[in-house]
Design a protein around this motif. Sequence first.
Motif, PDB file in Angstrom:
ATOM      1  N   SER A  22       8.811  15.619  -2.164  1.00  0.00           N
ATOM      2  CA  SER A  22       7.738  14.641  -1.975  1.00  0.00           C
ATOM      3  C   SER A  22       8.235  13.265  -2.381  1.00  0.00           C
ATOM      4  N   TRP A  23       7.668  12.244  -1.777  1.00  0.00           N
ATOM      5  CA  TRP A  23       8.037  10.873  -2.099  1.00  0.00           C
ATOM      6  C   TRP A  23       6.932   9.939  -1.626  1.00  0.00           C
ATOM      7  N   ALA A  24       7.077   8.668  -1.947  1.00  0.00           N
ATOM      8  CA  ALA A  24       6.127   7.658  -1.493  1.00  0.00           C
ATOM      9  C   ALA A  24       6.884   6.363  -1.247  1.00  0.00           C
ATOM     10  N   GLY A  25       6.320   5.538  -0.392  1.00  0.00           N
ATOM     11  CA  GLY A  25       6.877   4.220  -0.117  1.00  0.00           C
ATOM     12  C   GLY A  25       5.759   3.196  -0.057  1.00  0.00           C
ATOM     13  N   LEU A  26       6.139   1.930  -0.097  1.00  0.00           N
ATOM     14  CA  LEU A  26       5.157   0.850  -0.011  1.00  0.00           C
ATOM     15  C   LEU A  26       5.230   0.202   1.366  1.00  0.00           C
ATOM     16  N   ARG A  27       4.096   0.144   2.028  1.00  0.00           N
ATOM     17  CA  ARG A  27       3.972  -0.539   3.311  1.00  0.00           C
ATOM     18  C   ARG A  27       3.108  -1.765   3.065  1.00  0.00           C
ATOM     19  N   SER A  28       3.654  -2.945   3.280  1.00  0.00           N
ATOM     20  CA  SER A  28       2.966  -4.177   2.882  1.00  0.00           C
ATOM     21  C   SER A  28       2.308  -4.852   4.076  1.00  0.00           C
ATOM     22  N   PHE A  29       1.035  -5.226   3.903  1.00  0.00           N
ATOM     23  CA  PHE A  29       0.243  -5.813   4.978  1.00  0.00           C
ATOM     24  C   PHE A  29      -0.344  -7.147   4.557  1.00  0.00           C
ATOM     25  N   VAL A  30      -0.519  -8.040   5.537  1.00  0.00           N
ATOM     26  CA  VAL A  30      -1.395  -9.200   5.363  1.00  0.00           C
ATOM     27  C   VAL A  30      -2.732  -8.846   6.007  1.00  0.00           C
ATOM     28  N   ALA A  31      -3.669  -9.789   5.992  1.00  0.00           N
ATOM     29  CA  ALA A  31      -5.053  -9.479   6.371  1.00  0.00           C
ATOM     30  C   ALA A  31      -5.186  -8.917   7.777  1.00  0.00           C
ATOM     31  N   ASP A  32      -4.441  -9.478   8.747  1.00  0.00           N
ATOM     32  CA  ASP A  32      -4.596  -9.017  10.130  1.00  0.00           C
ATOM     33  C   ASP A  32      -3.604  -7.925  10.526  1.00  0.00           C
ATOM     34  N   LYS A  33      -2.791  -7.462   9.576  1.00  0.00           N
ATOM     35  CA  LYS A  33      -1.818  -6.383   9.781  1.00  0.00           C
ATOM     36  C   LYS A  33      -0.754  -6.705  10.827  1.00  0.00           C
TER      37      LYS A  33
ATOM     38  N   LYS B   1       0.841  -1.192   0.000  1.00  0.00           N
ATOM     39  CA  LYS B   1       0.000   0.000   0.000  1.00  0.00           C
ATOM     40  C   LYS B   1       0.881   1.249   0.000  1.00  0.00           C
ATOM     41  N   ARG B   2       0.535   2.170  -0.886  1.00  0.00           N
ATOM     42  CA  ARG B   2       1.317   3.400  -1.016  1.00  0.00           C
ATOM     43  C   ARG B   2       1.089   4.321   0.174  1.00  0.00           C
ATOM     44  N   ARG B   3       2.176   4.907   0.664  1.00  0.00           N
ATOM     45  CA  ARG B   3       2.124   5.941   1.708  1.00  0.00           C
ATOM     46  C   ARG B   3       2.897   7.151   1.180  1.00  0.00           C
ATOM     47  N   THR B   4       2.223   8.303   1.121  1.00  0.00           N
ATOM     48  CA  THR B   4       2.777   9.527   0.558  1.00  0.00           C
ATOM     49  C   THR B   4       3.285  10.438   1.662  1.00  0.00           C
ATOM     50  N   ALA B   5       4.377  11.149   1.389  1.00  0.00           N
ATOM     51  CA  ALA B   5       4.916  12.108   2.355  1.00  0.00           C
ATOM     52  C   ALA B   5       5.503  13.301   1.614  1.00  0.00           C
ATOM     53  N   VAL B   6       5.463  14.443   2.272  1.00  0.00           N
ATOM     54  CA  VAL B   6       6.061  15.660   1.708  1.00  0.00           C
ATOM     55  C   VAL B   6       6.821  16.394   2.801  1.00  0.00           C
ATOM     56  N   LEU B   7       7.789  17.192   2.389  1.00  0.00           N
ATOM     57  CA  LEU B   7       8.501  18.089   3.298  1.00  0.00           C
ATOM     58  C   LEU B   7       8.110  19.522   2.977  1.00  0.00           C
TER      59      LEU B   7
END
Length: 380
Positions: free
Chosen positions: A305-316, A220-226
């Motif tokens: 600005s940039w983005a990263g991927l945070r990967s989850f399974v069903a129960d996080k 899942k994409r997570r966006t961030a900016v400075l």
Amino acid sequence: MERVDVLVVGGGMAGASAAYELAATHRVVVLEREAQPGYHTTGRSAALYTQTYGPPTVRALTVASWDFYTRPPAGFADAPLLTPRGVLLVGRTDQEAELRQALDEGRRFTPAIRRLDAAGALTRAPVLRADYVAGAVDEPDAMDIDVHGLLQGYLRGLKARGGRLVTDAEVTAIARADGLWRVDSPAGRFAAPVLVNAAGAWCDVVAGLAGIAPIGLVPKRRTAVLVDPVTDSPAVSQGVNGWPMVIDVADTFYAKPDAGRVMLSPADETPMEPCDVQPDEMDIAVAVDRVERATRLTVRRIAHSWAGLRSFVADKVPVAGFDDQAEGFFWLAGQGGYGIQTAPAMGRCVAALVTGGILPADVAALGVTPGDLSPARLRS
């Protein structure tokens, strides 16, 4: 073909911490698909140590990481891995129930957290708007993490223990034969009886190469900016480095001081295919809008600005354990947004589970069981 005891696929924080711990007793090689380790999620983290973030298993692993962070092995790091920051979970009047729940859940592992009224929240974080915040939960002992220092410490320690990092080594084929996992990559061919799949957003892809069923990992994409700390008060702006990290109690935005600027995020979780993810303009606009509504910040320009991927399974909850359908295939996946803060404990857990199938005593004492982490829970 180079043969070792353990192959680790992925040189981010998960793979590096596990490889470091395993190298104390095993011959270990880490295969990293990029030219440098930590390029994807690890290098794009908000970098906070907080014991009040995540499901109970994550919080326990975070607590179990405290001793390593505050007293790392001699020579591991040139500077402290943690520096003071603090976290303020803020809520509006209509979020009173969420604030009570955050306080109750947080106290299980972190007795030092406290409830603040609106005046206390404004004193703690003067950047907040008085007409927005109705109260907050304060975690004064939350810390900034030196992610680069932590990752480099693990990689130096891996080398010192006889392990090896191989870069530009994207895995192209995996097969099991004669009790060994045989792995092909542009950097060479490798074999080991144990393969640790720590490939981040690509963990299900790596499993597929080995003919193993996926665990339902969703990047899942997570966006961030400075942005610059522009407010309606010079005194408030000048005090930016002393602000705590401010997080909406419903996790719809955060603002965190970062070297004289402020990192903003809309706390987005947009499902994506594994990739070198880039920020979305709409998410950037949402981040700015939400933070300007809650704080006195005025965003005049986006410095970065940039983005990263945070990967989850069903129960996080992160996954760490052998696949019960494939001998010697160990999953280390689904760290979500918790992989950095839990890395010291998770690395020790991986080494313990690979070696003897039990968790370290301090982790078990916090209520974590191998079943809590096992991939088998996702297929029942």
